[in-house]
Scaffold this motif. Structure first.
Motif, PDB file in Angstrom:
ATOM      1  N   ARG A   1      36.518  62.938  56.669  1.00 11.17           N
ATOM      2  CA  ARG A   1      35.548  61.940  56.194  1.00 11.17           C
ATOM      3  C   ARG A   1      36.225  60.860  55.367  1.00 11.17           C
ATOM      4  NH1 ARG A   1      32.916  65.148  53.500  1.00 11.17           N
ATOM      5  NH2 ARG A   1      33.584  64.641  51.382  1.00 11.17           N
ATOM      6  N   GLN A   2      37.094  61.258  54.454  1.00 13.30           N
ATOM      7  CA  GLN A   2      37.748  60.266  53.598  1.00 13.30           C
ATOM      8  C   GLN A   2      38.733  59.402  54.372  1.00 13.30           C
ATOM      9  OE1 GLN A   2      39.463  62.275  50.198  1.00 13.30           O
ATOM     10  NE2 GLN A   2      37.537  63.303  49.687  1.00 13.30           N
ATOM     11  N   TRP A   3      39.547  60.022  55.229  1.00 13.94           N
ATOM     12  CA  TRP A   3      40.557  59.255  55.962  1.00 13.94           C
ATOM     13  C   TRP A   3      39.934  58.351  57.015  1.00 13.94           C
ATOM     14  CZ3 TRP A   3      44.931  57.486  54.731  1.00 13.94           C
ATOM     15  CH2 TRP A   3      45.837  57.015  55.678  1.00 13.94           C
ATOM     16  N   ALA A   4      38.659  58.546  57.315  1.00 15.31           N
ATOM     17  CA  ALA A   4      37.954  57.622  58.201  1.00 15.31           C
ATOM     18  C   ALA A   4      38.022  56.198  57.664  1.00 15.31           C
ATOM     19  CB  ALA A   4      36.503  58.058  58.374  1.00 15.31           C
ATOM     20  N   GLN A   5      38.156  56.049  56.349  1.00 15.43           N
ATOM     21  CA  GLN A   5      38.280  54.711  55.763  1.00 15.43           C
ATOM     22  C   GLN A   5      39.510  53.997  56.289  1.00 15.43           C
ATOM     23  OE1 GLN A   5      36.262  52.867  53.925  1.00 15.43           O
ATOM     24  NE2 GLN A   5      37.773  51.201  53.929  1.00 15.43           N
ATOM     25  N   ALA A   6      40.607  54.719  56.492  1.00 21.45           N
ATOM     26  CA  ALA A   6      41.804  54.104  57.055  1.00 21.45           C
ATOM     27  C   ALA A   6      41.534  53.600  58.462  1.00 21.45           C
ATOM     28  CB  ALA A   6      42.960  55.107  57.064  1.00 21.45           C
ATOM     29  N   GLY A   7      40.763  54.362  59.236  1.00 19.05           N
ATOM     30  CA  GLY A   7      40.392  53.902  60.572  1.00 19.05           C
ATOM     31  C   GLY A   7      39.554  52.638  60.521  1.00 19.05           C
ATOM     32  N   ARG A   8      38.605  52.592  59.583  1.00 21.47           N
ATOM     33  CA  ARG A   8      37.777  51.389  59.470  1.00 21.47           C
ATOM     34  C   ARG A   8      38.610  50.185  59.086  1.00 21.47           C
ATOM     35  NH1 ARG A   8      33.994  55.372  57.619  1.00 21.47           N
ATOM     36  NH2 ARG A   8      34.735  55.221  55.471  1.00 21.47           N
ATOM     37  N   LEU A   9      39.590  50.367  58.210  1.00 19.86           N
ATOM     38  CA  LEU A   9      40.459  49.254  57.832  1.00 19.86           C
ATOM     39  C   LEU A   9      41.222  48.702  59.041  1.00 19.86           C
ATOM     40  CD1 LEU A   9      41.990  50.545  54.465  1.00 19.86           C
ATOM     41  CD2 LEU A   9      40.321  48.703  54.753  1.00 19.86           C
ATOM     42  N   MET A  10      41.512  49.567  60.016  1.00 19.75           N
ATOM     43  CA  MET A  10      42.239  49.140  61.204  1.00 19.75           C
ATOM     44  C   MET A  10      41.321  48.648  62.319  1.00 19.75           C
ATOM     45  SD  MET A  10      45.406  49.240  60.557  1.00 19.75           S
ATOM     46  CE  MET A  10      45.802  48.781  62.229  1.00 19.75           C
ATOM     47  N   GLY A  11      40.008  48.708  62.121  1.00 21.30           N
ATOM     48  CA  GLY A  11      39.081  48.188  63.115  1.00 21.30           C
ATOM     49  C   GLY A  11      38.359  49.230  63.934  1.00 21.30           C
ATOM     50  N   VAL A  12      38.429  50.498  63.546  1.00 23.65           N
ATOM     51  CA  VAL A  12      37.719  51.558  64.266  1.00 23.65           C
ATOM     52  C   VAL A  12      36.281  51.612  63.768  1.00 23.65           C
ATOM     53  CG1 VAL A  12      37.639  54.025  64.806  1.00 23.65           C
ATOM     54  CG2 VAL A  12      39.844  52.881  64.503  1.00 23.65           C
ATOM     55  N   GLN A  13      35.332  51.512  64.686  1.00 26.49           N
ATOM     56  CA  GLN A  13      33.923  51.558  64.325  1.00 26.49           C
ATOM     57  C   GLN A  13      33.447  53.004  64.296  1.00 26.49           C
ATOM     58  OE1 GLN A  13      32.285  48.663  63.529  1.00 26.49           O
ATOM     59  NE2 GLN A  13      34.300  47.718  63.852  1.00 26.49           N
ATOM     60  N   ASN A  14      32.860  53.411  63.188  1.00 25.83           N
ATOM     61  CA  ASN A  14      32.300  54.753  63.034  1.00 25.83           C
ATOM     62  C   ASN A  14      33.298  55.850  63.418  1.00 25.83           C
ATOM     63  OD1 ASN A  14      29.687  53.732  62.283  1.00 25.83           O
ATOM     64  ND2 ASN A  14      29.314  53.297  64.456  1.00 25.83           N
ATOM     65  N   PRO A  15      34.412  55.949  62.711  1.00 26.20           N
ATOM     66  CA  PRO A  15      35.367  57.021  63.001  1.00 26.20           C
ATOM     67  C   PRO A  15      34.711  58.385  62.759  1.00 26.20           C
ATOM     68  CG  PRO A  15      36.279  55.411  61.444  1.00 26.20           C
ATOM     69  CD  PRO A  15      34.814  55.143  61.544  1.00 26.20           C
ATOM     70  N   PRO A  16      35.223  59.441  63.370  1.00 22.98           N
ATOM     71  CA  PRO A  16      34.645  60.776  63.134  1.00 22.98           C
ATOM     72  C   PRO A  16      34.715  61.140  61.660  1.00 22.98           C
ATOM     73  CG  PRO A  16      36.764  60.921  64.268  1.00 22.98           C
ATOM     74  CD  PRO A  16      36.368  59.488  64.292  1.00 22.98           C
ATOM     75  N   ALA A  17      33.677  61.823  61.181  1.00 27.55           N
ATOM     76  CA  ALA A  17      33.588  62.169  59.766  1.00 27.55           C
ATOM     77  C   ALA A  17      33.606  63.673  59.531  1.00 27.55           C
ATOM     78  CB  ALA A  17      32.322  61.563  59.156  1.00 27.55           C
ATOM     79  N   THR A  18      33.718  64.455  60.592  1.00 23.14           N
ATOM     80  CA  THR A  18      33.824  65.907  60.470  1.00 23.14           C
ATOM     81  C   THR A  18      34.905  66.401  61.419  1.00 23.14           C
ATOM     82  OG1 THR A  18      32.232  66.427  62.212  1.00 23.14           O
ATOM     83  CG2 THR A  18      31.347  66.078  59.993  1.00 23.14           C
ATOM     84  N   VAL A  19      35.388  67.614  61.171  1.00 24.40           N
ATOM     85  CA  VAL A  19      36.396  68.211  62.055  1.00 24.40           C
ATOM     86  C   VAL A  19      35.820  68.389  63.450  1.00 24.40           C
ATOM     87  CG1 VAL A  19      37.789  70.260  62.486  1.00 24.40           C
ATOM     88  CG2 VAL A  19      37.616  69.337  60.167  1.00 24.40           C
ATOM     89  N   ASP A  20      34.576  68.834  63.556  1.00 28.78           N
ATOM     90  CA  ASP A  20      33.973  69.032  64.879  1.00 28.78           C
ATOM     91  C   ASP A  20      33.883  67.723  65.653  1.00 28.78           C
ATOM     92  OD1 ASP A  20      33.707  71.733  64.484  1.00 28.78           O
ATOM     93  OD2 ASP A  20      31.583  71.658  63.933  1.00 28.78           O
ATOM     94  N   ALA A  21      33.486  66.658  64.964  1.00 30.00           N
ATOM     95  CA  ALA A  21      33.404  65.358  65.638  1.00 30.00           C
ATOM     96  C   ALA A  21      34.779  64.879  66.071  1.00 30.00           C
ATOM     97  CB  ALA A  21      32.747  64.336  64.713  1.00 30.00           C
ATOM     98  N   LEU A  22      35.782  65.105  65.227  1.00 28.39           N
ATOM     99  CA  LEU A  22      37.153  64.721  65.572  1.00 28.39           C
ATOM    100  C   LEU A  22      37.623  65.470  66.806  1.00 28.39           C
ATOM    101  CD1 LEU A  22      39.894  63.340  64.889  1.00 28.39           C
ATOM    102  CD2 LEU A  22      40.376  65.336  63.437  1.00 28.39           C
ATOM    103  N   ARG A  23      37.418  66.770  66.826  1.00 24.54           N
ATOM    104  CA  ARG A  23      37.854  67.564  67.975  1.00 24.54           C
ATOM    105  C   ARG A  23      37.111  67.169  69.237  1.00 24.54           C
ATOM    106  NH1 ARG A  23      38.073  73.332  64.673  1.00 24.54           N
ATOM    107  NH2 ARG A  23      40.155  72.998  63.746  1.00 24.54           N
ATOM    108  N   GLY A  24      35.828  66.818  69.090  1.00 23.07           N
ATOM    109  CA  GLY A  24      35.072  66.371  70.254  1.00 23.07           C
ATOM    110  C   GLY A  24      35.646  65.091  70.850  1.00 23.07           C
ATOM    111  N   GLU A  25      36.002  64.147  69.975  1.00 26.18           N
ATOM    112  CA  GLU A  25      36.603  62.906  70.475  1.00 26.18           C
ATOM    113  C   GLU A  25      37.959  63.160  71.105  1.00 26.18           C
ATOM    114  OE1 GLU A  25      34.560  59.392  67.772  1.00 26.18           O
ATOM    115  OE2 GLU A  25      36.747  59.596  67.816  1.00 26.18           O
ATOM    116  N   MET A  26      38.761  64.019  70.495  1.00 25.15           N
ATOM    117  CA  MET A  26      40.077  64.320  71.050  1.00 25.15           C
ATOM    118  C   MET A  26      39.943  64.939  72.441  1.00 25.15           C
ATOM    119  SD  MET A  26      42.575  63.521  68.834  1.00 25.15           S
ATOM    120  CE  MET A  26      43.959  64.588  69.191  1.00 25.15           C
ATOM    121  N   THR A  27      38.996  65.851  72.605  1.00 24.43           N
ATOM    122  CA  THR A  27      38.781  66.486  73.909  1.00 24.43           C
ATOM    123  C   THR A  27      38.350  65.459  74.946  1.00 24.43           C
ATOM    124  OG1 THR A  27      38.212  68.619  72.896  1.00 24.43           O
ATOM    125  CG2 THR A  27      37.433  68.211  75.147  1.00 24.43           C
ATOM    126  N   ALA A  28      37.469  64.549  74.552  1.00 22.59           N
ATOM    127  CA  ALA A  28      37.027  63.512  75.489  1.00 22.59           C
ATOM    128  C   ALA A  28      38.182  62.623  75.907  1.00 22.59           C
ATOM    129  CB  ALA A  28      35.911  62.679  74.848  1.00 22.59           C
TER     130      ALA A  28
END
Length: 314
Positions: free
Chosen positions: A179-206
């Protein structure tokens, strides 16, 4: 994300490159001193999950994990292949990436925002084409939101995964780091980065549906196995690389054409990091300067939700 930065910011460090495992290392680069300046504690601050993870020694392995994972997206791999000078000067990319991570993690908000904007400007020139997993040729730009999201997700997974194996407790747990490191993604232009481990793993799998192993990936993995780093860093690197490979999800290893080492790479990496901690101490120059800034400003400057229990750091 760190690729373009490595092409320019590495040279700004110059001959005084600082590497944590070099026996007779030069002084830390001048930009670390600037982390003592600023008017706030940054986006994270002492006691945050980000400081705990990004400031710990397992990042020595996490950086390798991140680079391996990033090669799995053919668009990101095309950008590295077409534009990177990593074969000629691997330390330049390392320096640039280290600088971006350190400033984003430990710098004040203005410095962190400026560092990310600088990388984004460099990315404007990183364009080209690649063949995706279905055989279709596609255009890419390093600032494409899809590629930025993949690089952010791979970085987050790599650093969190390495810390869970070799690091200490994470304030708030793994979800807090994502959740906290999502701020780094937003600074780089990522819209709505994953904010939980489950969401992160879901995106990685996709993303894995688009993974493509080809000669570019093979070439980069071969280079990462033996980058020719100098001195003590180069002698310790094979253990760190093996630890990174052993720690990867088997799905990623298979896609990268890698096998888990037959020897106890996880255990030997843990021993190496323990020795490094005894030699170097537990606080990097970047964190030390950031703590000095926060101490100067007082505890009121620390972001809410990032404060460790107990007294403010010295």
């Amino acid at each position: 994300m760190g690729e373009a930065a490595g092409r320019t910011t590495g040279s700004s460090v110059g001959a005084a490159r600082w590497h944590p495992l070099r026996r007779r290392r030069a002084a830390p680069p001048a930009w670390t001193d600037a982390l003592a300046e600023g008017d706030d504690a940054g986006f994270f601050g002492p006691g945050s999950a980000v400081w705990a993870v990004n400031g710990a020694l397992p990042t020595l392995v996490a950086g390798i994990r991140a680079l391996l994972l990033q090669t799995l997206h053919p668009g990101a791999m095309a950008g590295v292949h077409d534009w990177s000078r990593y074969r000629d000067d691997p330390l330049a990319r390392l320096d640039g990436t280290v600088r971006w991570v350190a400033v984003t993690t430990f710098g004040d908000r203005r410095s962190a925002t400026a560092a990310s904007a600088f990388v984004s400007r460099l990315h404007e020139h990183v364009t080209g084409s690649y063949v995706d997993a279905t055989g279709v040729e596609r255009r890419y730009s390093a600032n494409d939101e899809e590629l930025l999201r993949w690089v952010h997700d791979a970085f987050t997974e790599a650093f969190l995964g390495a810390h869970e194996i070799w690091g200490g407790p994470i304030p708030g747990g793994p979800d807090a780091y994502v959740r906290q490191w999502a701020q780094a993604g937003r600074l780089m232009g990522v819209q709505n980065p994953p904010a939980t481990v489950d969401a992160l793993r879901g995106e990685m799998t996709a993303f894995l549906a688009d993974a493509r192993y080809d000669e570019r990936v093979a070439e980069t993995v071969h280079f990462l196995r033996r980058p020719g780093l100098p001195g003590l860093t180069g002698r310790m690197y094979p253990v760190l690389f093996a630890g990174a490979v052993a720690s990867l999800d088997p799905r990623y290893r298979g896609l990268l054409g890698l096998r888990r080492p037959w020897w106890p790479a996880i255990t030997l990496t843990r021993a190496l990091l323990a020795v490094a901690r005894r030699v170097l101490g537990g606080v990097s120059p970047s964190e030390r300067n950031a703590r000095a800034r926060v101490s100067r400003l007082g505890t009121s400057a620390t972001p809410e939700g990032s404060r460790a229990p107990g007294p403010a750091p010295d």
